[in-house]
Design a protein around this motif. Structure first.
Motif, mmCIF file in Angstrom:
data_model
loop_
_atom_site.group_PDB
_atom_site.id
_atom_site.type_symbol
_atom_site.label_atom_id
_atom_site.label_comp_id
_atom_site.label_asym_id
_atom_site.label_seq_id
_atom_site.Cartn_x
_atom_site.Cartn_y
_atom_site.Cartn_z
ATOM 1 N N ARG A 36 0.802 -1.288 -0.085
ATOM 2 C CA ARG A 36 0.013 0.081 -0.096
ATOM 3 C C ARG A 36 0.872 1.363 -0.177
ATOM 4 N NH1 ARG A 36 -1.719 2.005 4.747
ATOM 5 N NH2 ARG A 36 -2.487 0.125 5.563
ATOM 6 N N ILE A 37 0.747 2.062 -1.095
ATOM 7 C CA ILE A 37 1.597 3.322 -1.124
ATOM 8 C C ILE A 37 0.750 4.333 -0.648
ATOM 9 C CG2 ILE A 37 2.737 4.659 -2.684
ATOM 10 C CD1 ILE A 37 3.136 1.989 -4.568
ATOM 11 N N ASN A 38 1.300 4.844 0.225
ATOM 12 C CA ASN A 38 0.635 6.352 0.875
ATOM 13 C C ASN A 38 1.732 7.493 0.859
ATOM 14 O OD1 ASN A 38 -0.968 4.651 2.450
ATOM 15 N ND2 ASN A 38 0.141 4.362 4.064
ATOM 16 N N ASP A 39 1.022 8.477 1.035
ATOM 17 C CA ASP A 39 1.797 9.639 0.795
ATOM 18 C C ASP A 39 3.152 9.834 1.471
ATOM 19 O OD1 ASP A 39 -0.497 10.716 -0.669
ATOM 20 O OD2 ASP A 39 -1.125 11.961 0.932
ATOM 21 N N ASP A 40 3.517 9.270 2.582
ATOM 22 C CA ASP A 40 4.594 9.449 3.434
ATOM 23 C C ASP A 40 5.446 7.992 3.622
ATOM 24 O OD1 ASP A 40 2.594 8.146 4.882
ATOM 25 O OD2 ASP A 40 3.050 9.422 6.859
ATOM 26 N N CYS A 41 4.826 7.050 3.049
ATOM 27 C CA CYS A 41 5.370 5.636 3.436
ATOM 28 C C CYS A 41 4.859 4.617 2.269
ATOM 29 C CB CYS A 41 5.309 5.086 4.777
ATOM 30 S SG CYS A 41 3.720 4.594 5.433
ATOM 31 N N VAL A 42 5.419 3.416 2.346
ATOM 32 C CA VAL A 42 5.073 2.217 1.609
ATOM 33 C C VAL A 42 5.019 1.164 2.752
ATOM 34 C CG1 VAL A 42 5.749 0.271 -0.063
ATOM 35 C CG2 VAL A 42 6.162 2.823 -0.537
ATOM 36 N N ARG A 43 3.667 0.377 2.779
ATOM 37 C CA ARG A 43 3.598 -0.430 3.686
ATOM 38 C C ARG A 43 3.360 -1.848 2.920
ATOM 39 N NH1 ARG A 43 2.552 0.986 8.794
ATOM 40 N NH2 ARG A 43 1.883 3.034 9.368
ATOM 41 N N PHE A 44 4.141 -2.900 3.290
ATOM 42 C CA PHE A 44 3.977 -4.196 2.418
ATOM 43 C C PHE A 44 3.846 -5.438 3.360
ATOM 44 C CE2 PHE A 44 8.364 -4.080 3.583
ATOM 45 C CZ PHE A 44 8.757 -5.589 3.657
ATOM 46 N N ALA A 45 3.527 -6.399 2.649
ATOM 47 C CA ALA A 45 3.459 -7.680 3.366
ATOM 48 C C ALA A 45 3.717 -8.690 2.236
ATOM 49 C CB ALA A 45 2.183 -7.977 3.903
ATOM 50 N N ALA A 46 4.322 -9.645 2.812
ATOM 51 C CA ALA A 46 4.652 -10.863 1.827
ATOM 52 C C ALA A 46 4.535 -12.077 2.434
ATOM 53 C CB ALA A 46 5.983 -10.638 1.111
ATOM 54 N N TYR A 47 4.146 -13.170 1.732
ATOM 55 C CA TYR A 47 4.207 -14.460 2.316
ATOM 56 C C TYR A 47 4.603 -15.668 1.274
ATOM 57 C CZ TYR A 47 -0.417 -16.480 0.724
ATOM 58 O OH TYR A 47 -1.198 -17.032 -0.015
ATOM 59 N N SER A 48 4.945 -16.902 1.586
ATOM 60 C CA SER A 48 5.207 -17.888 0.713
ATOM 61 C C SER A 48 4.124 -18.541 0.657
ATOM 62 C CB SER A 48 6.290 -18.643 1.214
ATOM 63 O OG SER A 48 6.534 -19.964 0.480
ATOM 64 N N GLU A 49 3.534 -19.133 -0.632
ATOM 65 C CA GLU A 49 2.212 -19.997 -0.804
ATOM 66 C C GLU A 49 2.706 -21.437 -0.340
ATOM 67 O OE1 GLU A 49 -0.224 -18.163 -4.123
ATOM 68 O OE2 GLU A 49 2.044 -18.322 -4.990
ATOM 69 N N VAL A 50 4.020 -21.776 -0.318
ATOM 70 C CA VAL A 50 4.131 -22.925 0.029
ATOM 71 C C VAL A 50 4.775 -23.339 1.290
ATOM 72 C CG1 VAL A 50 4.721 -23.601 -2.436
ATOM 73 C CG2 VAL A 50 6.451 -22.899 -1.029
ATOM 74 N N GLY A 51 4.721 -22.485 2.132
ATOM 75 C CA GLY A 51 5.501 -22.762 3.533
ATOM 76 C C GLY A 51 4.569 -22.030 4.671
ATOM 77 N N GLN A 52 4.277 -22.657 5.803
ATOM 78 C CA GLN A 52 3.597 -22.093 6.849
ATOM 79 C C GLN A 52 4.275 -20.933 7.614
ATOM 80 O OE1 GLN A 52 0.203 -23.361 8.595
ATOM 81 N NE2 GLN A 52 -0.149 -24.814 6.738
#
Length: 275
Positions: A23-39
């Motif tokens: 999510r790109i805001n005016d003052d920052c970029v927030r991100f999340a990531a995860y692997s589809e093959v790992g818990q």
């Protein structure tokens, strides 16, 4: 130089099995990531943007290029932009007509206009990106999907309200804003985003939306999500006027991402789960 908050421990192997949401805001970029093959692989961070206003594009470019994590070969990249220049139009309206309506509302537009389709809600969101940002995203990310910041929330809760016997207002508190959507059973009545400097601001916008659409104080539901501190302060205020004030249920599918899923921005979790 942009630095990734608490990001020294971030390391991704086999990125082709991972999903990335930003999510790109005016003052920052927030991100999340995860692997589809790992818990339990979920990571969630924030990267500040050094510039603003006229320097936004350069600041965003520096942020992305200074953090190679963003440039890995992910299986899927989904991003949303926080834009307060937006309008909702019927889903049956053509994109060209939607853009014409946007120009008629906002006048001379300096940036790029995008049309985001919300099939479950039966509407489109027309919104503006700062000039040059769309071109930068298209040349930097091979096949990124771009949404307005209200897209994930509206589409997710539209599915939850499809067979509901009551009307519901959802309030997502984050980053000094309250994102609000109201559903009358399966119909989206409102989607808007309000700047909130205090609990009083959040209470005013929440209750004003409730009143404008004639929701019942004794029968309908108000569900909140997002910032825990703000929710805990806001809920007692709202219960003075509305009987059913409760937290929104977190998506069960997110639990396999990791124990920290409930600490990550709700909208990013929804973007990771979207197909």
């Amino acid at each position: 130089m942009n630095s990734m908050a608490n990001g020294a421990d971030v390391e991704i192997t086999n990125p082709q099995t991972w999903r990335l949401a930003l999510r790109i805001n005016d003052d920052c970029v927030r991100f999340a990531a995860y692997s589809e093959v790992g818990q339990g692989s979920l990571i969630s961070r924030e990267v500040s943007l050094d510039g603003s206003g006229d320097d936004f594009l350069r600041s965003l470019e520096n942020c992305i290029y200074d953090n190679p994590l963003f440039l890995l070969d992910y299986n899927r990249v989904v991003m949303s932009f926080t834009s307060q220049h937006f309008m909702l139009v019927p889903g049956s309206m053509s994109d060209d007509s939607a853009i014409d309506a946007f120009n008629a509302l906002f006048g001379s537009v300096q940036g790029d206009i995008l049309v985001d389709t919300l099939p479950r809600c039966g509407v489109k969101i027309v919104f503006e990106l700062p000039a040059g940002v769309l071109r930068f995203i298209n040349r930097t990310f091979e096949s990124a999907t771009i949404h307005h910041h209200l897209w994930a929330m509206c589409e997710h809760f539209a599915a939850k309200c499809a067979n509901a016997g009551v009307c519901r207002e959802y309030v997502y508190l984050h980053d000094g804003t309250a994102d609000v959507c109201i559903f009358s059973h399966s119909k989206l009545n409102l989607a808007n985003s309000y700047v909130c400097h205090s609990v009083d601001d959040a209470a005013f916008f929440t209750l004003n939306a409730w009143k404008c659409f004639g929701l019942s104080a004794d029968a309908d539901e108000l569900q909140m999500l997002g910032d825990r501190t703000m929710r805990d302060a806001l809920a007692p205020v709202l219960r003075n006027y509305i009987t059913y004030v409760m937290p929104a249920i977190f998506p069960a599918a997110s639990m396999r991402m990791g124990h920290d899923a409930m600490k990550a921005p709700y909208d990013l979790i929804l973007l990771l789960l979207c197909e």
